[in-house]
Design an enzyme around this catalytic site. Structure first.
Site, PDB file in Angstrom:
ATOM      1  N   GLY A  52       0.713  -1.336  -0.020  1.00 35.01           N
ATOM      2  CA  GLY A  52      -0.059   0.009  -0.083  1.00 35.01           C
ATOM      3  C   GLY A  52       0.788   1.332   0.046  1.00 35.01           C
ATOM      4  O   GLY A  52       0.582   2.231  -0.614  1.00 35.01           O
ATOM      5  N   CYS A  53       1.848   1.171   0.809  1.00 36.02           N
ATOM      6  CA  CYS A  53       2.766   2.196   0.789  1.00 36.02           C
ATOM      7  C   CYS A  53       3.605   2.560  -0.613  1.00 36.02           C
ATOM      8  O   CYS A  53       3.619   3.748  -0.782  1.00 36.02           O
ATOM      9  CB  CYS A  53       3.608   2.447   2.100  1.00 36.02           C
ATOM     10  SG  CYS A  53       2.987   1.958   3.879  1.00 36.02           S
ATOM     11  N   THR A  54       3.789   1.486  -1.017  1.00 31.10           N
ATOM     12  CA  THR A  54       4.439   1.700  -2.253  1.00 31.10           C
ATOM     13  C   THR A  54       3.527   2.241  -3.531  1.00 31.10           C
ATOM     14  O   THR A  54       3.749   3.406  -4.161  1.00 31.10           O
ATOM     15  CB  THR A  54       5.124   0.487  -2.799  1.00 31.10           C
ATOM     16  OG1 THR A  54       6.045   0.129  -1.963  1.00 31.10           O
ATOM     17  CG2 THR A  54       5.646   0.478  -4.342  1.00 31.10           C
TER      18      THR A  54
END
Length: 162
Positions: A52-54
């Site tokens: 998700g952070c990527t």
């Protein structure tokens, strides 16, 4: 009696954005006061190099040129060490500023660290959040518990950029 902390106090439009100076992945520092005169999108994410952070970091990178054209800078803040953030930048060709808040003090001051639900359990952690700060250091938009996928497109819409 429980050991849980109360929910962090969240920022609202019109609040003064807490100033910060944090180390970046490039060995330098970034401070909110150093960006005065520009609008700044400060976003908080749990961990570099997670799916998700990527997605979110790549979306901000893909939009960075057009955001800068509208007068915005982007600073992504996580509790990761600068060395891990440098690997994240290199692995995903990120061009946004990545800052390390290892003690989570900045996240806490922005209401982006505290109690949250994760898989049905209440835990302490990073609350995925985006705070937009105006040229004078005031909060113009505060979004908490945002979704990673599609967030940048929604943010652009909320800011009237699309």
């Amino acid at each position: 009696m429980t050991d849980t902390q109360p929910a962090p106090s969240r920022l609202s439009p019109g609040d003064n954005a807490p100033d910060f100076t944090l180390p970046t992945d490039t060995g330098g520092e970034v401070s909110l006061s150093g960006l005065r005169g520009r609008r700044v999108i400060v976003y908080f994410y749990p961990a570099a190099m997670t799916p998700g952070c990527t997605t979110q970091a790549c979306d901000f990178t893909d939009s960075l040129e057009s955001l800068r054209g509208e007068g915005y800078e982007v600073v992504g803040i996580s509790p990761d060490k600068p060395a891990k953030l440098a690997k994240f930048r290199e692995r995903d060709a990120l061009s946004i500023t990545l800052a390390a808040d290892e003690d989570r003090s900045v996240m806490t001051s922005y209401g982006a660290f505290g109690e949250k639900k994760l898989y049905g359990k209440v835990v302490q952690g990073v609350i995925r959040s985006t705070i937009v700060v105006d040229e004078d250091g005031k909060v113009s938009l505060a979004q908490y518990n945002v979704k990673a996928a599609g967030h940048v497109a929604k943010l652009r819409k909320d800011l009237g950029l699309d």
